[in-house]
Enzyme design. Structure first.
Site, PDB file in Angstrom:
ATOM      1  N   LEU A   5      82.019  44.381  37.063  1.00  0.00           N
ATOM      2  CA  LEU A   5      80.983  44.946  37.929  1.00  0.00           C
ATOM      3  C   LEU A   5      79.754  45.341  37.113  1.00  0.00           C
ATOM      4  O   LEU A   5      79.849  46.185  36.222  1.00  0.00           O
ATOM      5  CB  LEU A   5      81.524  46.181  38.657  1.00  0.00           C
ATOM      6  CG  LEU A   5      82.818  45.974  39.448  1.00  0.00           C
ATOM      7  CD1 LEU A   5      83.192  47.249  40.176  1.00  0.00           C
ATOM      8  CD2 LEU A   5      82.680  44.813  40.422  1.00  0.00           C
ATOM      9  N   GLY A   8      75.003  47.583  39.419  1.00  0.00           N
ATOM     10  CA  GLY A   8      74.434  48.908  39.709  1.00  0.00           C
ATOM     11  C   GLY A   8      73.074  49.116  39.068  1.00  0.00           C
ATOM     12  O   GLY A   8      72.649  48.378  38.179  1.00  0.00           O
ATOM     13  N   ARG A  12      71.100  57.026  36.077  1.00  0.00           N
ATOM     14  CA  ARG A  12      71.145  58.131  35.115  1.00  0.00           C
ATOM     15  C   ARG A  12      70.633  57.739  33.727  1.00  0.00           C
ATOM     16  O   ARG A  12      70.409  58.585  32.890  1.00  0.00           O
ATOM     17  CB  ARG A  12      72.596  58.662  35.029  1.00  0.00           C
ATOM     18  CG  ARG A  12      73.020  59.387  36.291  1.00  0.00           C
ATOM     19  CD  ARG A  12      74.526  59.521  36.400  1.00  0.00           C
ATOM     20  NE  ARG A  12      75.171  58.275  36.845  1.00  0.00           N
ATOM     21  CZ  ARG A  12      76.467  58.135  37.086  1.00  0.00           C
ATOM     22  NH1 ARG A  12      77.274  59.170  36.918  1.00  0.00           N
ATOM     23  NH2 ARG A  12      76.957  56.984  37.491  1.00  0.00           N
ATOM     24  N   LYS A  19      71.285  48.805  33.135  1.00  0.00           N
ATOM     25  CA  LYS A  19      72.121  49.572  32.212  1.00  0.00           C
ATOM     26  C   LYS A  19      72.951  48.677  31.300  1.00  0.00           C
ATOM     27  O   LYS A  19      73.022  48.910  30.086  1.00  0.00           O
ATOM     28  CB  LYS A  19      73.038  50.502  33.010  1.00  0.00           C
ATOM     29  CG  LYS A  19      74.038  51.230  32.164  1.00  0.00           C
ATOM     30  CD  LYS A  19      74.683  52.380  32.896  1.00  0.00           C
ATOM     31  CE  LYS A  19      75.666  51.913  33.946  1.00  0.00           C
ATOM     32  NZ  LYS A  19      76.316  53.074  34.597  1.00  0.00           N
ATOM     33  N   LYS A 353      55.992  36.802   2.901  1.00  0.00           N
ATOM     34  CA  LYS A 353      56.068  36.372   4.299  1.00  0.00           C
ATOM     35  C   LYS A 353      56.063  34.861   4.369  1.00  0.00           C
ATOM     36  O   LYS A 353      55.251  34.218   3.706  1.00  0.00           O
ATOM     37  CB  LYS A 353      54.875  36.931   5.072  1.00  0.00           C
ATOM     38  CG  LYS A 353      54.931  36.628   6.552  1.00  0.00           C
ATOM     39  CD  LYS A 353      53.572  36.315   7.154  1.00  0.00           C
ATOM     40  CE  LYS A 353      53.120  34.900   6.866  1.00  0.00           C
ATOM     41  NZ  LYS A 353      51.931  34.473   7.605  1.00  0.00           N
ATOM     42  N   ASN A 388      45.814  34.132   2.312  1.00  0.00           N
ATOM     43  CA  ASN A 388      46.261  33.084   3.232  1.00  0.00           C
ATOM     44  C   ASN A 388      45.510  33.101   4.549  1.00  0.00           C
ATOM     45  O   ASN A 388      45.654  32.201   5.344  1.00  0.00           O
ATOM     46  CB  ASN A 388      47.760  33.222   3.491  1.00  0.00           C
ATOM     47  CG  ASN A 388      48.118  34.574   4.072  1.00  0.00           C
ATOM     48  OD1 ASN A 388      47.463  35.575   3.808  1.00  0.00           O
ATOM     49  ND2 ASN A 388      49.163  34.605   4.864  1.00  0.00           N
TER      50      ASN A 388
END
Ligand code: UD1
Ligand code: CA
Length: 478
Positions: A5, A8, A12, A19, A353, A388
Protein backbone atom coordinates in the site's frame (compact mmCIF):
# COMPACT_ATOMS: atom_id res chain seq x y z
CA UNK A 1 0.80 -12.77 -3.54
CA UNK A 2 1.87 -9.52 -1.95
CA UNK A 3 -0.02 -6.21 -1.89
CA UNK A 4 1.97 -3.09 -1.01
CA UNK A 5 0.00 0.00 0.00
CA UNK A 6 1.55 3.26 -1.14
CA UNK A 7 -1.28 5.51 -2.26
CA UNK A 8 -1.65 7.64 0.86
CA UNK A 9 -0.89 11.34 1.01
CA UNK A 10 1.43 11.10 4.01
CA UNK A 11 0.03 14.31 5.52
CA UNK A 12 2.15 14.11 8.64
CA UNK A 13 5.36 14.35 6.59
CA UNK A 14 4.36 17.92 5.54
CA UNK A 15 5.96 17.30 2.17
CA UNK A 16 5.12 17.90 -1.48
CA UNK A 17 6.70 14.56 -2.26
CA UNK A 18 4.90 11.24 -1.75
CA UNK A 19 5.90 9.76 1.60
CA UNK A 20 7.12 6.49 0.11
CA UNK A 21 9.62 8.41 -2.06
CA UNK A 22 11.45 9.91 0.90
CA UNK A 23 14.90 8.34 1.15
CA UNK A 24 16.04 6.31 4.11
CA UNK A 25 19.81 5.79 4.15
CA UNK A 26 20.00 6.88 0.53
CA UNK A 27 17.08 4.93 -0.94
CA UNK A 28 13.40 5.79 -1.28
CA UNK A 29 11.62 3.81 1.45
CA UNK A 30 9.33 2.03 -1.01
CA UNK A 31 12.37 0.26 -2.48
CA UNK A 32 13.01 -1.56 0.81
CA UNK A 33 9.43 -2.81 0.95
CA UNK A 34 9.52 -3.96 -2.67
CA UNK A 35 12.89 -5.68 -2.11
CA UNK A 36 11.30 -7.55 0.75
CA UNK A 37 8.32 -8.53 -1.41
CA UNK A 38 10.74 -9.81 -4.08
CA UNK A 39 12.77 -11.67 -1.46
CA UNK A 40 9.62 -13.59 -0.51
CA UNK A 41 9.54 -14.86 -4.12
CA UNK A 42 5.91 -13.91 -4.37
CA UNK A 43 4.36 -14.93 -7.67
CA UNK A 44 2.78 -11.48 -7.97
CA UNK A 45 3.41 -8.12 -6.31
CA UNK A 46 0.62 -5.57 -6.56
CA UNK A 47 1.51 -2.00 -5.69
CA UNK A 48 -1.30 0.42 -4.89
CA UNK A 49 -0.37 4.00 -5.73
CA UNK A 50 -2.29 7.27 -5.91
CA UNK A 51 -0.83 10.45 -4.51
CA UNK A 52 2.16 11.72 -6.58
CA UNK A 53 1.93 8.51 -8.63
CA UNK A 54 3.78 9.87 -11.67
CA UNK A 55 6.92 10.20 -9.59
CA UNK A 56 6.42 6.80 -7.99
CA UNK A 57 6.04 5.24 -11.45
CA UNK A 58 9.19 6.98 -12.69
CA UNK A 59 11.18 5.73 -9.73
CA UNK A 60 9.93 2.18 -10.21
CA UNK A 61 10.01 2.13 -14.03
CA UNK A 62 12.65 -0.61 -14.00
CA UNK A 63 10.70 -2.97 -11.77
CA UNK A 64 7.45 -2.23 -13.66
CA UNK A 65 9.00 -2.90 -17.08
CA UNK A 66 10.59 -6.13 -15.84
CA UNK A 67 7.10 -7.22 -14.84
CA UNK A 68 8.14 -7.60 -11.21
CA UNK A 69 5.33 -5.38 -9.96
CA UNK A 70 1.84 -4.60 -11.17
CA UNK A 71 0.53 -1.14 -10.46
CA UNK A 72 -3.01 -0.47 -9.21
CA UNK A 73 -4.29 3.08 -8.89
CA UNK A 74 -6.37 4.20 -5.92
CA UNK A 75 -7.90 7.61 -6.46
CA UNK A 76 -8.90 9.22 -4.18
CA UNK A 77 -7.23 7.55 -1.17
CA UNK A 78 -10.16 6.61 1.02
CA UNK A 79 -8.23 4.49 3.48
CA UNK A 80 -6.13 1.35 3.73
CA UNK A 81 -9.17 -0.95 3.42
CA UNK A 82 -10.28 0.85 0.26
CA UNK A 83 -6.71 0.58 -1.11
CA UNK A 84 -6.72 -3.22 -0.79
CA UNK A 85 -10.17 -3.38 -2.35
CA UNK A 86 -8.74 -1.73 -5.49
CA UNK A 87 -6.81 -4.93 -6.22
CA UNK A 88 -9.90 -7.12 -6.19
CA UNK A 89 -10.49 -7.21 -9.96
CA UNK A 90 -6.88 -8.32 -10.50
CA UNK A 91 -7.31 -11.17 -8.04
CA UNK A 92 -10.68 -12.49 -9.25
CA UNK A 93 -9.31 -15.99 -9.86
CA UNK A 94 -7.01 -16.09 -6.86
CA UNK A 95 -8.03 -17.84 -3.66
CA UNK A 96 -4.78 -18.28 -1.74
CA UNK A 97 -3.02 -16.20 0.92
CA UNK A 98 -2.32 -12.51 0.39
CA UNK A 99 0.36 -10.68 2.33
CA UNK A 100 -0.36 -6.99 2.86
CA UNK A 101 2.49 -4.58 3.58
CA UNK A 102 2.48 -0.85 4.22
CA UNK A 103 4.77 1.09 1.89
CA UNK A 104 6.03 3.14 4.84
CA UNK A 105 7.70 0.22 6.65
CA UNK A 106 11.28 0.12 5.38
CA UNK A 107 12.70 -1.74 8.38
CA UNK A 108 10.71 -4.95 8.15
CA UNK A 109 12.98 -7.93 7.51
CA UNK A 110 12.22 -10.61 4.96
CA UNK A 111 12.68 -13.36 7.60
CA UNK A 112 9.97 -11.82 9.78
CA UNK A 113 7.57 -11.60 6.84
CA UNK A 114 8.26 -15.16 5.73
CA UNK A 115 7.86 -16.45 9.30
CA UNK A 116 4.45 -14.77 9.38
CA UNK A 117 3.51 -16.35 6.05
CA UNK A 118 4.57 -19.80 7.28
CA UNK A 119 2.62 -19.40 10.53
CA UNK A 120 -0.43 -18.39 8.52
CA UNK A 121 -0.18 -21.41 6.22
CA UNK A 122 0.32 -23.80 9.14
CA UNK A 123 -2.59 -22.48 11.20
CA UNK A 124 -5.15 -22.32 8.42
CA UNK A 125 -6.36 -18.96 9.80
CA UNK A 126 -8.41 -16.57 7.68
CA UNK A 127 -6.29 -13.66 8.87
CA UNK A 128 -2.87 -13.63 10.57
CA UNK A 129 -1.63 -10.32 11.82
CA UNK A 130 1.70 -9.16 13.14
CA UNK A 131 1.62 -7.21 16.39
CA UNK A 132 4.38 -5.60 18.44
CA UNK A 133 4.83 -4.31 21.97
CA UNK A 134 6.13 -0.75 21.96
CA UNK A 135 7.22 1.40 24.87
CA UNK A 136 5.66 4.33 23.09
CA UNK A 137 2.71 3.17 20.97
CA UNK A 138 1.66 6.70 19.94
CA UNK A 139 0.16 6.91 16.48
CA UNK A 140 -0.43 3.18 15.98
CA UNK A 141 -3.64 1.14 15.97
CA UNK A 142 -4.00 -0.74 19.28
CA UNK A 143 -4.74 -4.46 19.58
CA UNK A 144 -7.87 -5.16 21.60
CA UNK A 145 -7.93 -8.49 23.44
CA UNK A 146 -10.74 -10.23 25.29
CA UNK A 147 -10.68 -11.80 28.77
CA UNK A 148 -8.90 -14.95 27.51
CA UNK A 149 -6.35 -12.90 25.66
CA UNK A 150 -7.98 -13.51 22.29
CA UNK A 151 -7.80 -10.65 19.76
CA UNK A 152 -11.17 -8.96 19.45
CA UNK A 153 -10.31 -6.08 17.15
CA UNK A 154 -8.06 -3.12 16.38
CA UNK A 155 -8.79 0.46 17.31
CA UNK A 156 -7.02 3.35 15.61
CA UNK A 157 -5.46 5.88 17.96
CA UNK A 158 -7.77 8.65 16.86
CA UNK A 159 -10.82 6.56 17.65
CA UNK A 160 -9.46 5.10 20.89
CA UNK A 161 -10.62 5.91 24.39
CA UNK A 162 -8.06 7.15 26.93
CA UNK A 163 -7.96 3.67 28.40
CA UNK A 164 -7.43 2.00 25.01
CA UNK A 165 -4.58 4.41 24.29
CA UNK A 166 -2.73 2.92 27.24
CA UNK A 167 -2.52 -0.41 25.42
CA UNK A 168 1.06 -0.91 24.26
CA UNK A 169 0.43 -3.78 21.84
CA UNK A 170 0.10 -2.30 18.37
CA UNK A 171 -0.96 -3.31 14.89
CA UNK A 172 2.17 -3.33 12.74
CA UNK A 173 0.17 -3.07 9.52
CA UNK A 174 1.55 -6.39 8.27
CA UNK A 175 -1.09 -9.05 7.61
CA UNK A 176 -1.60 -12.32 5.77
CA UNK A 177 -5.18 -13.12 4.81
CA UNK A 178 -6.95 -15.64 2.59
CA UNK A 179 -8.17 -13.72 -0.46
CA UNK A 180 -11.82 -14.80 -0.28
CA UNK A 181 -12.65 -13.92 3.34
CA UNK A 182 -10.48 -10.79 3.02
CA UNK A 183 -12.48 -9.31 0.14
CA UNK A 184 -15.74 -10.44 1.72
CA UNK A 185 -14.86 -8.53 4.90
CA UNK A 186 -13.56 -5.50 3.01
CA UNK A 187 -16.94 -5.13 1.27
CA UNK A 188 -18.52 -4.74 4.69
CA UNK A 189 -16.32 -2.18 6.39
CA UNK A 190 -17.71 1.35 6.69
CA UNK A 191 -15.90 4.70 7.02
CA UNK A 192 -17.54 5.43 10.35
CA UNK A 193 -14.56 6.73 12.28
CA UNK A 194 -12.66 9.91 13.14
CA UNK A 195 -11.01 10.07 9.73
CA UNK A 196 -13.99 9.02 7.61
CA UNK A 197 -11.82 6.31 6.00
CA UNK A 198 -12.20 2.64 5.15
CA UNK A 199 -9.84 1.05 7.66
CA UNK A 200 -8.21 -2.25 6.73
CA UNK A 201 -7.80 -3.14 10.45
CA UNK A 202 -11.61 -3.09 10.79
CA UNK A 203 -11.60 -6.42 8.96
CA UNK A 204 -10.09 -7.95 12.10
CA UNK A 205 -13.04 -6.99 14.35
CA UNK A 206 -15.44 -8.12 11.64
CA UNK A 207 -13.62 -11.44 11.28
CA UNK A 208 -14.11 -12.02 15.03
CA UNK A 209 -17.83 -11.29 14.74
CA UNK A 210 -18.11 -13.67 11.80
CA UNK A 211 -16.16 -16.31 13.70
CA UNK A 212 -13.38 -16.53 11.13
CA UNK A 213 -10.21 -18.06 12.51
CA UNK A 214 -7.78 -15.33 13.57
CA UNK A 215 -4.14 -15.51 14.53
CA UNK A 216 -1.88 -12.83 16.01
CA UNK A 217 1.90 -13.18 16.00
CA UNK A 218 4.13 -10.84 18.00
CA UNK A 219 7.23 -9.43 16.34
CA UNK A 220 10.47 -10.22 18.19
CA UNK A 221 12.19 -6.97 17.28
CA UNK A 222 9.84 -3.98 17.57
CA UNK A 223 12.42 -1.89 15.69
CA UNK A 224 11.39 -3.66 12.51
CA UNK A 225 7.82 -2.52 12.70
CA UNK A 226 8.44 1.22 12.72
CA UNK A 227 6.04 2.94 10.34
CA UNK A 228 7.20 6.24 8.90
CA UNK A 229 4.57 8.89 9.49
CA UNK A 230 6.65 11.93 10.41
CA UNK A 231 10.18 13.13 9.76
CA UNK A 232 11.03 12.08 13.30
CA UNK A 233 10.17 8.49 12.33
CA UNK A 234 12.23 9.01 9.18
CA UNK A 235 15.30 9.97 11.21
CA UNK A 236 14.77 6.92 13.46
CA UNK A 237 14.55 4.58 10.50
CA UNK A 238 17.63 6.20 8.98
CA UNK A 239 19.55 5.39 12.13
CA UNK A 240 18.40 1.77 12.23
CA UNK A 241 19.26 1.11 8.56
CA UNK A 242 22.61 2.83 8.89
CA UNK A 243 23.39 0.71 11.93
CA UNK A 244 22.46 -2.44 9.99
CA UNK A 245 24.72 -1.35 7.13
CA UNK A 246 27.77 -0.59 9.27
CA UNK A 247 27.29 -3.80 11.26
CA UNK A 248 27.14 -5.79 8.02
CA UNK A 249 30.25 -4.08 6.68
CA UNK A 250 32.21 -4.73 9.86
CA UNK A 251 31.23 -8.40 9.72
CA UNK A 252 32.39 -8.44 6.09
CA UNK A 253 35.84 -7.23 7.14
CA UNK A 254 35.76 -3.44 7.01
CA UNK A 255 37.24 -1.48 9.93
CA UNK A 256 35.13 1.46 11.02
CA UNK A 257 36.89 3.52 13.68
CA UNK A 258 33.59 4.95 14.89
CA UNK A 259 30.46 3.36 13.43
CA UNK A 260 28.31 5.90 15.27
CA UNK A 261 29.55 8.79 13.15
CA UNK A 262 30.17 6.96 9.90
CA UNK A 263 27.29 7.35 7.47
CA UNK A 264 27.23 4.68 4.79
CA UNK A 265 24.27 4.23 2.46
CA UNK A 266 22.92 0.71 2.22
CA UNK A 267 23.66 0.82 -1.52
CA UNK A 268 27.41 1.33 -1.05
CA UNK A 269 29.97 -1.49 -1.23
CA UNK A 270 33.24 -1.50 0.71
CA UNK A 271 36.03 -4.06 0.32
CA UNK A 272 37.89 -6.01 2.98
CA UNK A 273 40.57 -4.47 5.17
CA UNK A 274 39.53 -1.00 4.19
CA UNK A 275 39.67 1.40 7.14
CA UNK A 276 37.20 4.26 7.46
CA UNK A 277 37.84 7.03 9.99
CA UNK A 278 35.08 8.85 11.93
CA UNK A 279 32.75 11.50 10.47
CA UNK A 280 32.81 10.23 6.92
CA UNK A 281 29.89 9.75 4.49
CA UNK A 282 29.81 7.14 1.74
CA UNK A 283 26.77 7.70 -0.43
CA UNK A 284 24.75 6.22 -3.27
CA UNK A 285 26.22 3.55 -5.53
CA UNK A 286 29.76 4.09 -4.30
CA UNK A 287 32.13 1.12 -4.47
CA UNK A 288 35.30 1.19 -2.42
CA UNK A 289 37.88 -1.51 -3.04
CA UNK A 290 39.99 -3.52 -0.59
CA UNK A 291 42.83 -2.07 1.52
CA UNK A 292 41.74 1.55 1.17
CA UNK A 293 42.06 4.17 3.90
CA UNK A 294 39.34 6.81 4.01
CA UNK A 295 40.13 9.51 6.54
CA UNK A 296 37.82 11.80 8.49
CA UNK A 297 35.36 14.36 7.15
CA UNK A 298 35.25 12.86 3.68
CA UNK A 299 32.14 12.62 1.50
CA UNK A 300 32.22 10.11 -1.35
CA UNK A 301 29.14 9.93 -3.58
CA UNK A 302 28.45 7.57 -6.47
CA UNK A 303 32.13 6.93 -7.10
CA UNK A 304 34.33 3.90 -7.69
CA UNK A 305 37.59 3.48 -5.79
CA UNK A 306 40.01 0.68 -6.64
CA UNK A 307 42.23 -1.26 -4.26
CA UNK A 308 44.62 0.57 -1.95
CA UNK A 309 43.28 4.09 -2.45
CA UNK A 310 44.19 6.66 0.19
CA UNK A 311 41.77 9.53 0.79
CA UNK A 312 43.13 11.99 3.32
CA UNK A 313 40.97 14.26 5.50
CA UNK A 314 38.33 16.69 4.22
CA UNK A 315 37.78 15.56 0.64
CA UNK A 316 34.60 15.67 -1.45
CA UNK A 317 34.48 13.06 -4.21
CA UNK A 318 31.46 12.93 -6.52
CA UNK A 319 30.71 10.75 -9.58
CA UNK A 320 34.38 9.94 -10.02
CA UNK A 321 36.61 6.94 -10.67
CA UNK A 322 39.82 6.44 -8.68
CA UNK A 323 41.89 3.50 -9.84
CA UNK A 324 44.08 1.50 -7.51
CA UNK A 325 46.84 3.06 -5.41
CA UNK A 326 45.54 6.58 -6.02
CA UNK A 327 46.09 9.17 -3.28
CA UNK A 328 43.84 12.18 -2.74
CA UNK A 329 43.77 15.12 -0.33
CA UNK A 330 43.73 16.46 2.25
CA UNK A 331 41.15 19.09 1.19
CA UNK A 332 40.69 17.95 -2.40
CA UNK A 333 37.52 18.31 -4.44
CA UNK A 334 36.91 15.73 -7.16
CA UNK A 335 33.86 16.81 -9.12
CA UNK A 336 31.80 14.70 -11.55
CA UNK A 337 33.67 13.10 -14.41
CA UNK A 338 37.04 12.86 -12.68
CA UNK A 339 39.04 9.77 -13.58
CA UNK A 340 42.32 9.25 -11.74
CA UNK A 341 44.34 6.46 -13.24
CA UNK A 342 46.46 4.03 -11.26
CA UNK A 343 48.83 5.65 -8.78
CA UNK A 344 47.83 9.24 -9.58
CA UNK A 345 48.19 11.76 -6.77
CA UNK A 346 45.93 14.72 -6.10
CA UNK A 347 47.12 16.84 -3.20
CA UNK A 348 45.81 19.57 -0.97
CA UNK A 349 43.48 22.27 -2.24
CA UNK A 350 43.23 20.76 -5.69
CA UNK A 351 39.95 20.77 -7.61
CA UNK A 352 39.42 18.43 -10.54
CA UNK A 353 36.38 18.36 -12.83
CA UNK A 354 35.59 16.22 -15.89
CA UNK A 355 39.24 15.33 -16.28
CA UNK A 356 41.39 12.30 -16.71
CA UNK A 357 44.69 12.17 -14.87
CA UNK A 358 47.09 9.54 -16.23
CA UNK A 359 48.96 6.81 -14.43
CA UNK A 360 51.31 8.11 -11.75
CA UNK A 361 50.67 11.76 -12.59
CA UNK A 362 50.63 14.31 -9.79
CA UNK A 363 48.94 17.60 -8.99
CA UNK A 364 50.01 18.08 -5.44
CA UNK A 365 49.08 21.60 -4.45
CA UNK A 366 46.53 24.38 -5.07
CA UNK A 367 45.47 23.54 -8.60
CA UNK A 368 42.34 23.57 -10.78
CA UNK A 369 42.06 21.01 -13.57
CA UNK A 370 38.85 21.17 -15.61
CA UNK A 371 38.03 19.49 -18.96
CA UNK A 372 41.57 18.24 -19.05
CA UNK A 373 43.24 15.08 -20.27
CA UNK A 374 46.60 14.43 -18.65
CA UNK A 375 48.85 11.57 -19.72
CA UNK A 376 51.21 9.38 -17.68
CA UNK A 377 53.99 10.63 -15.41
CA UNK A 378 52.99 14.29 -15.58
CA UNK A 379 53.87 16.69 -12.80
CA UNK A 380 51.59 19.70 -12.38
CA UNK A 381 53.27 22.42 -10.30
CA UNK A 382 51.61 24.22 -7.40
CA UNK A 383 48.97 26.79 -8.27
CA UNK A 384 48.51 25.79 -11.91
CA UNK A 385 45.12 26.37 -13.51
CA UNK A 386 43.47 25.21 -16.69
CA UNK A 387 41.41 28.16 -17.93
CA UNK A 388 38.64 26.05 -19.45
CA UNK A 389 35.85 28.63 -19.58
CA UNK A 390 35.84 31.81 -21.64
CA UNK A 391 32.47 32.97 -20.33
CA UNK A 392 30.61 31.28 -23.20
CA UNK A 393 31.95 27.80 -23.75
CA UNK A 394 34.15 25.20 -22.11
CA UNK A 395 37.35 24.07 -23.87
CA UNK A 396 39.82 21.25 -23.36
CA UNK A 397 43.40 21.18 -22.22
CA UNK A 398 45.52 18.21 -23.26
CA UNK A 399 48.81 17.53 -21.50
CA UNK A 400 50.61 14.49 -22.89
CA UNK A 401 52.84 11.95 -21.10
CA UNK A 402 55.83 13.02 -19.01
CA UNK A 403 55.23 16.76 -19.21
CA UNK A 404 56.64 18.84 -16.37
CA UNK A 405 54.56 21.90 -15.53
CA UNK A 406 56.28 24.54 -13.40
CA UNK A 407 54.34 26.20 -10.60
CA UNK A 408 51.65 28.78 -11.22
CA UNK A 409 51.16 28.08 -14.91
CA UNK A 410 47.93 28.94 -16.72
CA UNK A 411 46.63 26.98 -19.71
CA UNK A 412 44.27 29.01 -21.87
CA UNK A 413 42.12 26.26 -23.38
CA UNK A 414 41.81 24.87 -25.99
CA UNK A 415 45.48 24.06 -25.84
CA UNK A 416 47.73 21.03 -26.13
CA UNK A 417 51.14 20.34 -24.61
CA UNK A 418 53.15 17.66 -26.43
CA UNK A 419 54.82 14.75 -24.63
CA UNK A 420 57.95 15.30 -22.61
CA UNK A 421 57.71 19.10 -22.71
CA UNK A 422 58.58 21.45 -19.87
CA UNK A 423 56.49 24.48 -18.99
CA UNK A 424 58.46 27.16 -17.21
CA UNK A 425 57.00 28.25 -13.89
CA UNK A 426 54.60 31.16 -14.09
CA UNK A 427 53.85 30.65 -17.78
CA UNK A 428 50.63 31.55 -19.50
CA UNK A 429 50.25 28.95 -22.23
CA UNK A 430 48.08 30.22 -25.07
CA UNK A 431 49.51 28.15 -27.94
CA UNK A 432 50.10 24.45 -28.42
CA UNK A 433 53.53 23.27 -27.28
CA UNK A 434 55.32 20.78 -29.60
CA UNK A 435 56.64 17.58 -27.95
CA UNK A 436 59.96 17.81 -26.15
CA UNK A 437 60.00 21.63 -25.97
CA UNK A 438 60.49 24.19 -23.26
CA UNK A 439 57.67 26.72 -23.21
CA UNK A 440 58.20 29.99 -21.40
CA UNK A 441 55.16 32.20 -21.49
CA UNK A 442 55.93 34.93 -19.02
CA UNK A 443 57.09 38.55 -19.13
CA UNK A 444 60.83 39.04 -19.07
CA UNK A 445 62.31 40.14 -15.79
CA UNK A 446 63.94 43.60 -15.60
CA UNK A 447 66.35 44.40 -12.74
CA UNK A 448 66.79 48.13 -11.94
CA UNK A 449 70.00 48.53 -10.00
CA UNK A 450 69.94 50.75 -6.88
CA UNK A 451 66.24 51.41 -7.28
CA UNK A 452 65.21 49.92 -3.98
CA UNK A 453 67.79 51.84 -1.95
CA UNK A 454 66.79 55.13 -3.54
CA UNK A 455 63.16 54.44 -2.86
CA UNK A 456 63.85 53.75 0.79
CA UNK A 457 65.51 57.13 1.20
CA UNK A 458 62.65 58.90 -0.54
CA UNK A 459 60.13 57.25 1.71
CA UNK A 460 62.00 58.32 4.84
CA UNK A 461 62.34 61.88 3.54
CA UNK A 462 58.65 62.12 2.74
CA UNK A 463 57.63 60.90 6.15
CA UNK A 464 59.86 63.46 7.87
CA UNK A 465 58.47 66.24 5.68
CA UNK A 466 55.01 65.30 6.81
CA UNK A 467 56.06 65.66 10.43
CA UNK A 468 57.61 69.11 9.58
CA UNK A 469 61.02 68.59 11.21
CA UNK A 470 63.37 70.22 8.71
CA UNK A 471 66.56 70.04 10.86
CA UNK A 472 66.56 66.29 11.28
CA UNK A 473 65.59 65.92 7.69
CA UNK A 474 68.74 67.73 6.73
CA UNK A 475 71.00 65.58 8.90
CA UNK A 476 69.64 62.40 7.37
CA UNK A 477 70.23 63.65 3.84
CA UNK A 478 73.88 64.23 4.72
C1 UD1 B 1 -1.87 2.09 9.76
C2 UD1 B 1 -2.94 1.24 10.46
C3 UD1 B 1 -2.59 1.16 11.94
C4 UD1 B 1 -1.20 0.59 12.13
C5 UD1 B 1 -0.18 1.37 11.31
C6 UD1 B 1 1.14 0.65 11.32
C7 UD1 B 1 -4.96 1.73 9.21
C8 UD1 B 1 -6.26 2.44 9.19
N1 UD1 B 1 -4.21 1.90 10.28
O1 UD1 B 1 -1.97 3.39 10.30
O2 UD1 B 1 -3.53 0.33 12.61
O3 UD1 B 1 -0.87 0.63 13.49
O4 UD1 B 1 -0.59 1.50 9.94
O5 UD1 B 1 2.11 1.45 10.77
O6 UD1 B 1 -4.66 0.99 8.31
N2 UD1 B 1 -2.48 4.08 2.11
C9 UD1 B 1 -3.04 3.87 0.87
N3 UD1 B 1 -4.28 4.37 0.63
C10 UD1 B 1 -4.99 5.06 1.55
C11 UD1 B 1 -4.40 5.27 2.82
C12 UD1 B 1 -3.13 4.77 3.07
O7 UD1 B 1 -2.46 3.22 0.01
O8 UD1 B 1 -6.11 5.48 1.25
C13 UD1 B 1 -1.12 3.53 2.36
C14 UD1 B 1 -0.14 4.61 2.75
O9 UD1 B 1 0.52 5.13 1.61
C15 UD1 B 1 0.81 3.88 3.69
C16 UD1 B 1 -0.06 2.76 4.27
O10 UD1 B 1 -1.19 2.66 3.44
O11 UD1 B 1 1.89 3.32 3.00
C17 UD1 B 1 -0.46 3.06 5.70
O12 UD1 B 1 -1.16 4.29 5.75
P1 UD1 B 1 -0.96 5.33 6.91
O13 UD1 B 1 -1.84 6.49 6.66
O14 UD1 B 1 0.46 5.58 7.16
O15 UD1 B 1 -1.58 4.49 8.14
P2 UD1 B 1 -1.28 4.69 9.67
O16 UD1 B 1 -2.06 5.85 10.18
O17 UD1 B 1 0.15 4.66 9.93
CA1 CA C 1 1.98 4.66 8.64
Amino acid sequence: MVIVLAAGIGKRMKSRQAKVLHPVAGRPMIQYVLDLAEALSADRILLVIGHDRAHVRTLLAGRISRGRIEVVVQEPPLGTGHAVLMTRSLLADYHGPVMILNGDHPLLRAETASDLLRAHRESGAAITLLTAHLENPDGYGRILRGPEGQVTGIVEERDATTQQRRITEINTGVYVAQADPLFELLEEIRPENAQGEYYLPDTVGLAVQKKFQLQAITARDPNETLGINTRIDLARAEKVIRRRTVDRLMLEGVTLMDPETTVIDSTARVGRDTVIYPWTCVEGETQIGEDCVISSHVRISNSRLGRGVLVKDHCVITDSVLEEEVSVGPFAHLRPGTHLRRGAKIGNFVEVKKSEIGEGSKANHLTYLGDTVIGKGVNIGAGSVTCNYDGVKKSKTIIEDNVFVGSDSLFIAPVKVGRGSVIAAGSIITQDVPPGSLAIGRARQVNKKGWARRRKKDVIRDSINVKRKPTRNKSIRE
